[in-house]
Design an enzyme around this catalytic site. Sequence first.
Site, PDB file in Angstrom:
ATOM      1  N   LEU A  23       0.831  -1.214   0.000  1.00 35.20           N
ATOM      2  CA  LEU A  23       0.000   0.000   0.000  1.00 35.20           C
ATOM      3  C   LEU A  23       0.858   1.252   0.000  1.00 35.20           C
ATOM      4  O   LEU A  23       0.490   2.280  -0.545  1.00 35.20           O
ATOM      5  CB  LEU A  23      -0.871   0.039   1.249  1.00 35.20           C
ATOM      6  N   GLY A  26       6.213   2.940   4.853  1.00 41.70           N
ATOM      7  CA  GLY A  26       6.182   3.607   6.146  1.00 41.70           C
ATOM      8  C   GLY A  26       7.590   3.935   6.594  1.00 41.70           C
ATOM      9  O   GLY A  26       8.552   3.597   5.899  1.00 41.70           O
ATOM     10  N   PHE A  27       7.711   4.567   7.743  1.00 42.95           N
ATOM     11  CA  PHE A  27       9.032   4.938   8.260  1.00 42.95           C
ATOM     12  C   PHE A  27       9.888   3.699   8.526  1.00 42.95           C
ATOM     13  O   PHE A  27      11.079   3.690   8.264  1.00 42.95           O
ATOM     14  CB  PHE A  27       8.874   5.772   9.540  1.00 42.95           C
ATOM     15  N   PHE A  28       9.260   2.620   9.027  1.00 43.19           N
ATOM     16  CA  PHE A  28      10.012   1.426   9.405  1.00 43.19           C
ATOM     17  C   PHE A  28      10.072   0.352   8.321  1.00 43.19           C
ATOM     18  O   PHE A  28      10.882  -0.553   8.391  1.00 43.19           O
ATOM     19  CB  PHE A  28       9.432   0.813  10.683  1.00 43.19           C
ATOM     20  N   GLY A  29       9.157   0.441   7.356  1.00 44.31           N
ATOM     21  CA  GLY A  29       9.134  -0.577   6.306  1.00 44.31           C
ATOM     22  C   GLY A  29       7.849  -0.504   5.519  1.00 44.31           C
ATOM     23  O   GLY A  29       7.031   0.395   5.720  1.00 44.31           O
ATOM     24  N   VAL A  31       4.132  -1.160   4.010  1.00 47.76           N
ATOM     25  CA  VAL A  31       2.810  -1.435   4.558  1.00 47.76           C
ATOM     26  C   VAL A  31       2.028  -2.188   3.473  1.00 47.76           C
ATOM     27  O   VAL A  31       1.971  -1.736   2.325  1.00 47.76           O
ATOM     28  CB  VAL A  31       2.072  -0.137   4.948  1.00 47.76           C
ATOM     29  N   GLU A  94      -6.835  -2.025  11.129  1.00 51.87           N
ATOM     30  CA  GLU A  94      -7.957  -2.036  10.180  1.00 51.87           C
ATOM     31  C   GLU A  94      -7.513  -1.323   8.898  1.00 51.87           C
ATOM     32  O   GLU A  94      -6.725  -0.371   8.944  1.00 51.87           O
ATOM     33  CB  GLU A  94      -9.195  -1.335  10.776  1.00 51.87           C
ATOM     34  N   LEU A  95      -7.988  -1.791   7.755  1.00 46.29           N
ATOM     35  CA  LEU A  95      -7.632  -1.183   6.473  1.00 46.29           C
ATOM     36  C   LEU A  95      -8.573  -0.033   6.155  1.00 46.29           C
ATOM     37  O   LEU A  95      -9.792  -0.164   6.285  1.00 46.29           O
ATOM     38  CB  LEU A  95      -7.731  -2.223   5.356  1.00 46.29           C
ATOM     39  N   ASP A 140       1.521  15.345  15.898  1.00 45.35           N
ATOM     40  CA  ASP A 140       1.793  15.238  14.458  1.00 45.35           C
ATOM     41  C   ASP A 140       0.486  15.262  13.671  1.00 45.35           C
ATOM     42  O   ASP A 140       0.261  14.418  12.808  1.00 45.35           O
ATOM     43  CB  ASP A 140       2.594  13.965  14.187  1.00 45.35           C
ATOM     44  N   ARG A 144      -1.222  14.155   6.201  1.00 39.46           N
ATOM     45  CA  ARG A 144      -0.499  12.912   5.891  1.00 39.46           C
ATOM     46  C   ARG A 144      -0.803  11.819   6.912  1.00 39.46           C
ATOM     47  O   ARG A 144      -0.544  10.645   6.655  1.00 39.46           O
ATOM     48  CB  ARG A 144       1.014  13.162   5.804  1.00 39.46           C
ATOM     49  N   ASN A 145      -1.322  12.201   8.078  1.00 38.81           N
ATOM     50  CA  ASN A 145      -1.633  11.217   9.117  1.00 38.81           C
ATOM     51  C   ASN A 145      -3.125  10.957   9.276  1.00 38.81           C
ATOM     52  O   ASN A 145      -3.555  10.412  10.289  1.00 38.81           O
ATOM     53  CB  ASN A 145      -1.033  11.669  10.448  1.00 38.81           C
ATOM     54  N   ASP A 158      -1.989   7.873  12.708  1.00 35.57           N
ATOM     55  CA  ASP A 158      -0.557   7.697  12.923  1.00 35.57           C
ATOM     56  C   ASP A 158      -0.226   8.245  14.300  1.00 35.57           C
ATOM     57  O   ASP A 158      -0.409   9.421  14.568  1.00 35.57           O
ATOM     58  CB  ASP A 158       0.232   8.444  11.853  1.00 35.57           C
TER      59      ASP A 158
HETATM   60  P1  ADP Z   1       4.782   5.446   9.096  1.00 41.56           P
HETATM   61  O1  ADP Z   1       3.954   6.229  10.066  1.00 41.56           O
HETATM   62  O2  ADP Z   1       5.522   4.321   9.727  1.00 41.56           O
HETATM   63  O3  ADP Z   1       5.651   6.283   8.233  1.00 41.56           O
HETATM   64  P2  ADP Z   1       2.368   5.234   7.669  1.00 41.56           P
HETATM   65  O4  ADP Z   1       1.368   4.983   8.736  1.00 41.56           O
HETATM   66  O5  ADP Z   1       2.485   6.612   7.134  1.00 41.56           O
HETATM   67  O6  ADP Z   1       3.760   4.717   8.118  1.00 41.56           O
HETATM   68  O7  ADP Z   1       2.051   4.230   6.485  1.00 41.56           O
HETATM   69  C1  ADP Z   1       2.666   4.306   5.214  1.00 41.56           C
HETATM   70  C2  ADP Z   1       1.609   4.243   4.122  1.00 41.56           C
HETATM   71  O8  ADP Z   1       0.848   3.042   4.221  1.00 41.56           O
HETATM   72  C3  ADP Z   1       0.575   5.352   4.252  1.00 41.56           C
HETATM   73  O9  ADP Z   1       0.971   6.446   3.525  1.00 41.56           O
HETATM   74  C4  ADP Z   1      -0.678   4.738   3.674  1.00 41.56           C
HETATM   75  O10 ADP Z   1      -0.689   4.903   2.279  1.00 41.56           O
HETATM   76  C5  ADP Z   1      -0.527   3.281   3.988  1.00 41.56           C
HETATM   77  N1  ADP Z   1      -1.316   2.907   5.196  1.00 41.56           N
HETATM   78  C6  ADP Z   1      -0.895   2.900   6.484  1.00 41.56           C
HETATM   79  N2  ADP Z   1      -1.842   2.485   7.318  1.00 41.56           N
HETATM   80  C7  ADP Z   1      -2.938   2.214   6.557  1.00 41.56           C
HETATM   81  C8  ADP Z   1      -4.271   1.728   6.838  1.00 41.56           C
HETATM   82  N3  ADP Z   1      -4.655   1.438   8.086  1.00 41.56           N
HETATM   83  N4  ADP Z   1      -5.112   1.582   5.800  1.00 41.56           N
HETATM   84  C9  ADP Z   1      -4.715   1.897   4.541  1.00 41.56           C
HETATM   85  N5  ADP Z   1      -3.495   2.335   4.222  1.00 41.56           N
HETATM   86  C10 ADP Z   1      -2.598   2.491   5.194  1.00 41.56           C
END
Ligand code: ADP
Length: 280
Positions: A23, A26-29, A31, A94-95, A140, A144-145, A158
């Site tokens: 999808l 993320g910061f750690f890897g 998603v 949850e998605l 934050d 974006r969150n 987030d």
């Molecule tokens: P991080 O906070 O570790 O950087 P994110 O939460 O921003 O990671 O997740 C990275 C990407 O994954 C988001 O930009 C989004 O597109 C997708 N994503 C994360 N969580 C969900 C979720 N619950 N449902 C749908 N997409 C998600």
Amino acid sequence: EGKENSSEKHSISRDDIVVGRILGEGFFGEVHDGVYKSPSGERIHVAVKTCKECSAEVKEKFLSEADLMKNLDHPHIVSLIGVIGEAPVWIVMELLEHGELGSYLVEEQYTLTTATLTLYCLQICEALTYLEGLNMVHRDIAVRNVLVASPDCVKLGDFGLSRYIDEQEYYKASVSRLPIKWMAPESINFRRFTTASDVWMFGVCVWEMFSLAQQPFFWLENGQVINQLELGVRLPKPQQCPTHVYALLSRCWSYEPNIRPTFSQLVCLLSDLHRMELEQ
Ligand code: ADP
């Protein structure tokens, strides 16, 4: 053994998850999306957060977000489904089918009405009122969150920077990777984070929504922002932002934290404004 605690409640089995496509990053890897079969046999669409270079130290940071989310239960906060603590470490949530609000705002810019944007603001404000009740500062709050569940439902998603505030009632940040253009003056100057600084950030997030995901202060360098704020300069009214909403933003951006409105006041004001928009 046999002792029920919240971490056991959220420990799920990898065998019950089918992982799908990526999808986002993320910061750690990466998603991924996926399907989780719950103990009751229900199939739930999930997002699986992975942790790429998960040393003990990184793992602790990665899981701290999930630890906070375990205690949260609100219709406008992304809910945690579970954690898999053994390598490869996963956080299962949850998605939210429509992904990040930032990209959604751009994709749907010709269909989104002012009433819908006001509804999103109200929903995020309700989530923040709930966090305030738990003595939690988010730190934050930005488009974006925020994730989009459906065209009329967004959720705060987030908690990477969230903290419970201690007796001193503020959290003193030590890290330097901070979202300067979203931050209140006292957060930039003294790294002081309170519910009142979350209110300032919420104002910036509302500005992002009505400007359809422009970056706040894109015309400035991070280092110039505090000078401008101290001179009294604020983000301008986005074209699509109703005058009444912009008046609220100006109050959220009071230099003095004590005179900013509270989240519960903002919920009342925004629900009135949302009703007005629907009647128009
Ligand atoms: P991080 O906070 O570790 O950087 P994110 O939460 O921003 O990671 O997740 C990275 C990407 O994954 C988001 O930009 C989004 O597109 C997708 N994503 C994360 N969580 C969900 C979720 N619950 N449902 C749908 N997409 C998600």
